[in-house]
Design a protein around this motif. Sequence first.
Motif, PDB file in Angstrom:
ATOM      1  N   ALA A 258       0.810  -1.267   0.027  1.00 57.21           N
ATOM      2  CA  ALA A 258       0.126  -0.116  -0.116  1.00 57.21           C
ATOM      3  C   ALA A 258       0.851   1.363   0.036  1.00 57.21           C
ATOM      4  O   ALA A 258       0.427   2.567  -0.501  1.00 57.21           O
ATOM      5  CB  ALA A 258      -0.943   0.134   1.098  1.00 57.21           C
ATOM      6  N   ASP A 261       1.994   1.333  -4.169  1.00 54.80           N
ATOM      7  CA  ASP A 261       1.025   0.986  -5.157  1.00 54.80           C
ATOM      8  C   ASP A 261      -0.163   2.290  -5.293  1.00 54.80           C
ATOM      9  O   ASP A 261      -0.309   2.454  -6.256  1.00 54.80           O
ATOM     10  CB  ASP A 261       0.232  -0.349  -4.806  1.00 54.80           C
ATOM     11  N   THR A 262      -0.593   2.580  -4.125  1.00 50.86           N
ATOM     12  CA  THR A 262      -1.564   3.682  -4.327  1.00 50.86           C
ATOM     13  C   THR A 262      -1.073   5.107  -4.600  1.00 50.86           C
ATOM     14  O   THR A 262      -1.586   5.828  -5.517  1.00 50.86           O
ATOM     15  CB  THR A 262      -2.350   3.825  -2.901  1.00 50.86           C
ATOM     16  N   THR A 266      -1.688   7.426  -8.221  1.00 45.16           N
ATOM     17  CA  THR A 266      -2.056   8.547  -8.297  1.00 45.16           C
ATOM     18  C   THR A 266      -1.099   9.485  -9.080  1.00 45.16           C
ATOM     19  O   THR A 266      -1.379  10.442  -9.822  1.00 45.16           O
ATOM     20  CB  THR A 266      -2.019   9.349  -6.818  1.00 45.16           C
ATOM     21  N   PRO A 305      -7.368   5.521  -5.394  1.00 42.50           N
ATOM     22  CA  PRO A 305      -6.976   4.320  -5.737  1.00 42.50           C
ATOM     23  C   PRO A 305      -7.462   3.040  -4.719  1.00 42.50           C
ATOM     24  O   PRO A 305      -7.642   2.162  -5.433  1.00 42.50           O
ATOM     25  CB  PRO A 305      -5.186   4.221  -5.256  1.00 42.50           C
ATOM     26  N   VAL A 306      -7.764   3.452  -3.575  1.00 45.52           N
ATOM     27  CA  VAL A 306      -8.368   2.369  -2.769  1.00 45.52           C
ATOM     28  C   VAL A 306     -10.019   2.504  -2.997  1.00 45.52           C
ATOM     29  O   VAL A 306     -10.430   3.703  -2.777  1.00 45.52           O
ATOM     30  CB  VAL A 306      -8.106   2.703  -1.369  1.00 45.52           C
ATOM     31  N   CYS A 369      -5.413   6.546   6.565  1.00 46.07           N
ATOM     32  CA  CYS A 369      -4.149   6.181   5.891  1.00 46.07           C
ATOM     33  C   CYS A 369      -3.079   6.496   6.796  1.00 46.07           C
ATOM     34  O   CYS A 369      -2.838   7.826   7.050  1.00 46.07           O
ATOM     35  CB  CYS A 369      -3.937   6.529   4.386  1.00 46.07           C
ATOM     36  N   VAL A 407      -7.966  -2.264  -5.026  1.00 45.97           N
ATOM     37  CA  VAL A 407      -7.006  -1.188  -5.096  1.00 45.97           C
ATOM     38  C   VAL A 407      -6.491  -0.984  -6.800  1.00 45.97           C
ATOM     39  O   VAL A 407      -6.239  -2.103  -7.173  1.00 45.97           O
ATOM     40  CB  VAL A 407      -5.373  -1.347  -4.271  1.00 45.97           C
TER      41      VAL A 407
END
Length: 420
Positions: A258, A261-262, A266, A305-306, A369, A407
Amino acid sequence: MTYAVATTSPEIDQAIVKPRQWADEEWLHAQFAWLRANDPVRRMEPDGFEPFWSITRHADILAVEGDKRLFINDPRPILGPKVFDALVQHMTGRRHLVRSLVEMDDPDHKAYRALAQPWFLGSNLRKLAGRIDELAKDYVDRLADFGGECDFVKDVATWYPLRVIMSILGIPASDEPRMMKLTQELFGSSDPDVARSFENTALMEVVADFDAYFQALSAERRARPTDDIASVIANATIDGEPLPVHETNAYYILIATAGHDTTSATTAGGLLALVQNPDQWAKLSANPERYMAYAVDEMIRWVTPVRQFMRTATADCEVGGQEIAAGESCALWYPSANRDEAVFDAPFEFRVDRQEAKHLAFGYGAHVCLGQHLARMEIAAFYRELLRRVETVELAGEPRFKEATFVGGLKSLPIRYRMK
């Protein structure tokens, strides 16, 4: 293009849980817009899934996430098919394949979150700022090396945040391809381009590979601690006891996956939005110091993204005028909340000067987050460097999105560009 939206029929329930539908963002936002206006708290019963309440309005998601006692993460933190949950239980004897902060409620959540939280707050982030600026420069250098054309996702956006988070974990650069492959297989397990296989056990095999890697890392950091976050996790205790192996590995997996990747999603989605809105590129490029903070949050809102988390009611309650019984679960659709017309002015317009800091892409409340400030710092550093050195960018092919309900984001963004 106009998309048909099912109303009282179960077709929308079946479609919204299909990963391939999430690769079509226009379709997806059309469905959510209809749900917000007509059925914002809708009971869904798609084939192969336990029933759940679909929550699409910003205010309702805010209310659910803001009450951590009434709505808990366990036992259903993420929307997924029944067959996989049953398989995990059968093969591991555990309720969850991994047990990270995502799966925890208090008191465990509070205790485990406190272990790493200082790494992602002000004073420590300020120490990282110089390194992040260096890495941003390195990856814009990489753009220059490609000579004016590349796939921005595959060649740049996925690697820059990975290097940042691997540096924080203390993982060598030589292991980054392995971490990238495992992350893509974890979050893209439903996408034919990145999935290890479509066997029901494939995701379990990915997690087993992560576990093996991080158990070796833990042993190394216990024997020879350093100043990285891996050493913090490996040597952490709660109530005087070391963390169990299952929870230790899950902590690593959460940060390692996480954590990049997120942010990469973005970074890539933000560039696509700027290319598709050249007036916004011009505005940000002309005055990055004035607009960068706003632009970064707008990219995060735009991409989200999530896609969802789940919460389960601990008592009978009401959400958005709908009665929900104790034990029933809610799917919180963040992309819908971040296009809510009741909250955002012209939500389908991308604006680098938008000053409504209300998006829910990082969640809200106790589970907000952990790495949100780091993500903002990374994206801002990259775009400051990009705008300083890149004159123009245009599409060189069709953008493609990941087929994933949890995701996601772009998986391919072919571009042509001219350096200054």
